[in-house]
Write a protein that holds these residues in place. Sequence first.
Motif, PDB file in Angstrom:
ATOM      1  N   ILE A  59       0.839  -1.207   0.000  1.00  0.00           N
ATOM      2  CA  ILE A  59       0.000   0.000   0.000  1.00  0.00           C
ATOM      3  C   ILE A  59       0.868   1.250   0.000  1.00  0.00           C
ATOM      4  CG2 ILE A  59      -1.706   1.286   1.340  1.00  0.00           C
ATOM      5  CD1 ILE A  59      -2.797  -1.393   2.309  1.00  0.00           C
ATOM      6  N   ALA A  60       1.966   1.214   0.799  1.00  0.00           N
ATOM      7  CA  ALA A  60       2.846   2.382   0.867  1.00  0.00           C
ATOM      8  C   ALA A  60       3.515   2.663  -0.471  1.00  0.00           C
ATOM      9  CB  ALA A  60       3.907   2.169   1.949  1.00  0.00           C
ATOM     10  N   VAL A  61       3.880   1.572  -1.196  1.00  0.00           N
ATOM     11  CA  VAL A  61       4.519   1.754  -2.503  1.00  0.00           C
ATOM     12  C   VAL A  61       3.579   2.462  -3.476  1.00  0.00           C
ATOM     13  CG1 VAL A  61       5.355   0.472  -4.513  1.00  0.00           C
ATOM     14  CG2 VAL A  61       6.148  -0.139  -2.247  1.00  0.00           C
ATOM     15  N   ILE A  62       2.267   2.279  -3.296  1.00  0.00           N
ATOM     16  CA  ILE A  62       1.297   2.959  -4.157  1.00  0.00           C
ATOM     17  C   ILE A  62       0.998   4.357  -3.643  1.00  0.00           C
ATOM     18  CG2 ILE A  62      -1.061   2.871  -5.056  1.00  0.00           C
ATOM     19  CD1 ILE A  62      -0.926  -0.169  -4.823  1.00  0.00           C
ATOM     20  N   VAL A  63       0.739   4.428  -2.331  1.00  0.00           N
ATOM     21  CA  VAL A  63       0.248   5.689  -1.764  1.00  0.00           C
ATOM     22  C   VAL A  63       1.344   6.743  -1.684  1.00  0.00           C
ATOM     23  CG1 VAL A  63      -0.731   6.744   0.308  1.00  0.00           C
ATOM     24  CG2 VAL A  63      -1.592   4.542  -0.489  1.00  0.00           C
ATOM     25  N   VAL A  64       2.532   6.354  -1.205  1.00  0.00           N
ATOM     26  CA  VAL A  64       3.594   7.353  -0.982  1.00  0.00           C
ATOM     27  C   VAL A  64       3.994   8.058  -2.274  1.00  0.00           C
ATOM     28  CG1 VAL A  64       5.978   7.667  -0.229  1.00  0.00           C
ATOM     29  CG2 VAL A  64       4.424   6.243   1.117  1.00  0.00           C
ATOM     30  N   PRO A  65       4.286   7.330  -3.382  1.00  0.00           N
ATOM     31  CA  PRO A  65       4.615   8.066  -4.614  1.00  0.00           C
ATOM     32  C   PRO A  65       3.482   8.969  -5.108  1.00  0.00           C
ATOM     33  CG  PRO A  65       5.300   5.780  -4.811  1.00  0.00           C
ATOM     34  CD  PRO A  65       4.483   5.876  -3.574  1.00  0.00           C
ATOM     35  N   VAL A  66       2.233   8.478  -4.957  1.00  0.00           N
ATOM     36  CA  VAL A  66       1.111   9.309  -5.392  1.00  0.00           C
ATOM     37  C   VAL A  66       1.042  10.592  -4.568  1.00  0.00           C
ATOM     38  CG1 VAL A  66      -1.407   9.433  -5.519  1.00  0.00           C
ATOM     39  CG2 VAL A  66      -0.225   7.387  -6.312  1.00  0.00           C
ATOM     40  N   VAL A  67       1.208  10.453  -3.248  1.00  0.00           N
ATOM     41  CA  VAL A  67       1.167  11.640  -2.380  1.00  0.00           C
ATOM     42  C   VAL A  67       2.318  12.582  -2.700  1.00  0.00           C
ATOM     43  CG1 VAL A  67       1.353  12.420   0.011  1.00  0.00           C
ATOM     44  CG2 VAL A  67      -0.076  10.446  -0.547  1.00  0.00           C
ATOM     45  N   GLY A 335      10.459   8.952 -11.914  1.00  0.00           N
ATOM     46  CA  GLY A 335       9.907   8.275 -10.741  1.00  0.00           C
ATOM     47  C   GLY A 335       8.976   7.125 -11.038  1.00  0.00           C
ATOM     48  N   LEU A 336       8.241   7.159 -12.178  1.00  0.00           N
ATOM     49  CA  LEU A 336       7.251   6.127 -12.439  1.00  0.00           C
ATOM     50  C   LEU A 336       7.857   4.742 -12.617  1.00  0.00           C
ATOM     51  CD1 LEU A 336       4.251   5.674 -12.743  1.00  0.00           C
ATOM     52  CD2 LEU A 336       4.480   6.105 -15.198  1.00  0.00           C
ATOM     53  N   PRO A 337       8.913   4.567 -13.423  1.00  0.00           N
ATOM     54  CA  PRO A 337       9.491   3.213 -13.543  1.00  0.00           C
ATOM     55  C   PRO A 337       9.972   2.669 -12.201  1.00  0.00           C
ATOM     56  CG  PRO A 337      10.266   4.634 -15.312  1.00  0.00           C
ATOM     57  CD  PRO A 337       9.566   5.523 -14.341  1.00  0.00           C
ATOM     58  N   ALA A 338      10.574   3.546 -11.380  1.00  0.00           N
ATOM     59  CA  ALA A 338      11.055   3.079 -10.081  1.00  0.00           C
ATOM     60  C   ALA A 338       9.894   2.647  -9.191  1.00  0.00           C
ATOM     61  CB  ALA A 338      11.865   4.186  -9.404  1.00  0.00           C
ATOM     62  N   SER A 339       8.796   3.413  -9.193  1.00  0.00           N
ATOM     63  CA  SER A 339       7.632   3.065  -8.366  1.00  0.00           C
ATOM     64  C   SER A 339       7.002   1.754  -8.826  1.00  0.00           C
ATOM     65  CB  SER A 339       6.600   4.194  -8.412  1.00  0.00           C
ATOM     66  OG  SER A 339       7.132   5.392  -7.885  1.00  0.00           O
ATOM     67  N   ILE A 340       6.904   1.566 -10.148  1.00  0.00           N
ATOM     68  CA  ILE A 340       6.326   0.326 -10.670  1.00  0.00           C
ATOM     69  C   ILE A 340       7.181  -0.868 -10.280  1.00  0.00           C
ATOM     70  CG2 ILE A 340       5.773  -0.930 -12.775  1.00  0.00           C
ATOM     71  CD1 ILE A 340       4.951   1.708 -14.027  1.00  0.00           C
TER      72      ILE A 340
END
Length: 764
Positions: A59-67, A335-340
Motif C-alpha cells: 500500500i505504501a509503494v502505491i500511496v507514498v509516490p502518489v502523495v 519516478g514512475l518506472p522506479a515506483s512500478i
Amino acid sequence: MIEPRKPLEALYRRDAIAKKHDGISVGRAALIDRLPVNILRPAGVPGGGITRALRGLTIAVIVVPVVLLATAAWVNYVASFRDARERVDRATDAIHQYALKALESDELILDRLAEHIASKNRSDLIGSAEFHRYLQQFDGRPQISAVGLIVPDEGLAASNPVFPRPTIHLELPDYLRVDRDGKEPIYIGRTAPGTFTQAPQFSVVRLDQGSAQERAAGLIFVSARLSDFVGYYRTIVDLNDYLVTLIRSDGAVLARSPGENLVGNTLSNSSHFRRAISQSPNTGGYNGASELDGIERLFSYRQLGAYPVYVSVGLKRSAVIAGWAWQMAAYLAIGLPASISLFLLAWLGLRRSTAADAAMAAVQVQSEQREMAEASLRHIQKMDVVGQLTGGIAHDFNNLLAVITGNIELILRKPADSDRVTRVAKAAFQAAERGERLIEQLLMFSRRQVMRPVTLNLNRVLLEFETLMRHAAGPQIELRLKLDPGLDPSNVDRAQFEAAILNLVVNARDALPKGGRIIIETINVVIEEADPERNSDLAPGAYAMVAVSDNGLGIEPSVLSHVFEPFFTTKEVGKGSGLGLSQVYGFATESKGQVSISSQRGRGTTVKLYLPRSIEAFWETEKRSLIAKETASGDETILVVDDDEGVLTTATEIVSDLGYHVLAAKNGKQALQILKEAIRVDLLFSDIVMPGGINGVQLAREARRLKPKLKVLLTSGYTAAVLTGEHSLPKEFPVLGKPYRREQLASNLRDIIKSPASQVLPPL
C-alpha cells in the motif's frame, strides 16, 4: 440431509440452495464468491506478521509516490505561476522604459519645432523647401514616422516625408491632454492609418500659438511608427506566448502585438484593465481574459510617467501550465518506472506470503463456509416446507371453516328446539375461531398472509390497546408504557401489530410466575450500515422501535436461537402452540422490518420490534363498524360466484338472509352468462381461485366491461403469495378473506354498495 463427507462443491450444486425463498436468493455463486482469497484482505484467513508488513509495504509503494507526486505537482504549480508573474513584471519594466523615452523624445521634438517657427510667418512656411529640409533631419529616428505642421484652412502645411506638400484634408482624431508646468500642453491622439504609408500610427501634438495670431491655431505633430515598437518588443519577449499593448487611460489601444488588427479598439469600463487602473493608477497586475481576444493571461501594467498612456504585458496562462506539465512529465519519467518496480516486488512477496497463510488456514475456511451453507440450506428448507404446508392447509381448511361458520351462524339465528344443538353449535363455532387464529399465525410466519397496512401512530394504538394488554398480563404483573411522544408513524397492519404485541405480553407474563414488571417502550432509531449491533437482515434506515421487556426468568442461550422457529415451545403440552413468536417474526419481516431478542438467565428478556418509518403523513382512518346490517336498504341484487358447492350454498343463504336479491353461479362462465341476461346486478361477490379458465379477477374485469357501474367484492382462502403471484391480484378490487363471519360480510357489502362507483375501497 447433506452427507458430512460430501465435497463442498457438491453442496453448492444442490438445487435447493440455488432456489429463491421469499425474495432471498442463496445461490451457488453467492457462496462461492466468498471463497477466493483477497490479496490485500483475505476473508476468514488471519494474516501473519510478515503478510501484514508486506501488505502495508504494498500500500505504501502505491500511496507514498502518489502523495509525493501530488505534493510536488501542487508546489511546482504554485511556483510556476509565481515565476511567471516575476517574468511578466520584468518584461513590463523593460518595455516601460523604452516607451517612456519614445514619448519624451516626441515631446522634445514638438518643443524644438515650436521654437524654430516661433518668429516665422506661417504663410512663408507653407510649401517652403527650406522648412522641408529642416524637417528632414528627423528622418530615420526610431519610432518617428512623420513630423510636420498643420495650418487651419490649409491642412498639411509641411512634413518631412514628402515635398512639395500634397493637398490633403486631415481628419483629426480625439486627443487626451497632457498638462506641463510652465509649458504649452501636449495631446496624445488615437491610432489611425498613416497619411502617406497607410500603416497604423498615433500622433503627439501641441498647439501652434504663432499661427493663432494670423488665423485659428494650428498644430505641430509627431507621428509614432508602431513597427519600431513591435520590433523592440520581440527583443524582450517571445510574442508567441506574450502580449504587449500600449493603451491610453481611456482604453484606446495605441499599439498591440500580436493582434495588430485589434489596434484602434477601445476597452470598456468593465474590462479588467480599466478596473485595475481605477484602483491602482500607476502600476499593478491582474489575471483574466482579454476583452479583445478572450485569452486567459497574467497581466502587468505601468503608466508612462505623467502621460495618460500605459504599457501592458500579458503572458498566456496556457503557456504557464504547459511549462508546468513538461516539468511534471520529467518527474514522472524518472519516478514512475522506479515506483512500478517497487510495487511489483512488494506485490510478488505479498502474493507468496498470502498464499502461505491461505494454505495454513484452508481447512478452517472450508469448515466455516460449509457450516454457513448447511445452515442456510436448513433454514430455506424449513421455511419452504412450512410455507407450502401452511398454504395448502389454509385453502382447504378455510373453505371448510366458511361452510361451518356460515351454517352455525344460521343455526344460532334460528335455533332448533333442542338445547343440545345450540350448545354443539356454539362449541363448533369456538373451535372454528381457534382454528382461524392458528391458520393466521401459520400464514403470518410463512409471510403468506394478506397484509392490510395503513399509516398508524403506534403510540395511539398501544394506548387504545392498553386495557386488553393489562388484562392479558394479569393482576400480579405491573405493566408500564414508556412512549416517545415524537415517535414517527409506521405503515403496518394494525390487527397483526396488536396480535404481535399481545403475543409478546403473554410470553412475558409466562416468564413471571411470581409476578414482576413488563415495560413496553417506543422510540425512534436510525440504523447505520456500520452499526456493530445491526442484524444482517435489517436494512439501514429510520425505524420506529417497539420493545417489550420483562424482569422474569430469562431464556437459556441454547434455546434463544430457536425461539422464532414454528412449533418450537418450552411450555407444557396444551399451554402453547409454538407459533406466538413465529407470528411476531412473520409480521416484522412482512412489514419490511425485523425483530431481535436478547435475554439473560434470571434477569429477564427484551424483544425489539423494528418497523420502518412511514414517509406518509399520519391520518386517522375511520373505524369500520362490524355490527351486522341485518337487512338491505333497498332492492339490491348480488351475484354470488364460488366453485365449492358448500361455500356457494352457505354464502347465498347469508346474503339472502341479509335482505338482498341473490343470483348464484358455480364458475366464471355461468356468471358472465347471468350478467349478460340479467337486467340488474348491483354487486359481484366472487371467489378468486376457480377452475374453468376464468378466475375471480378475470371475471371482475370482464363484468366491469359489461356493466361499468357494477360493484365488486372478491374473497379467497388462498394465501397472499398465491393470489399475487399466480392470479395477478390487482389493488382496485377489495378482498374479504375466508373464513368470514356474517357481520363482516354484511358490513363489507353495505360499505361497497353505498360507495360511489368511482371509489376504490382498500382490501378489507
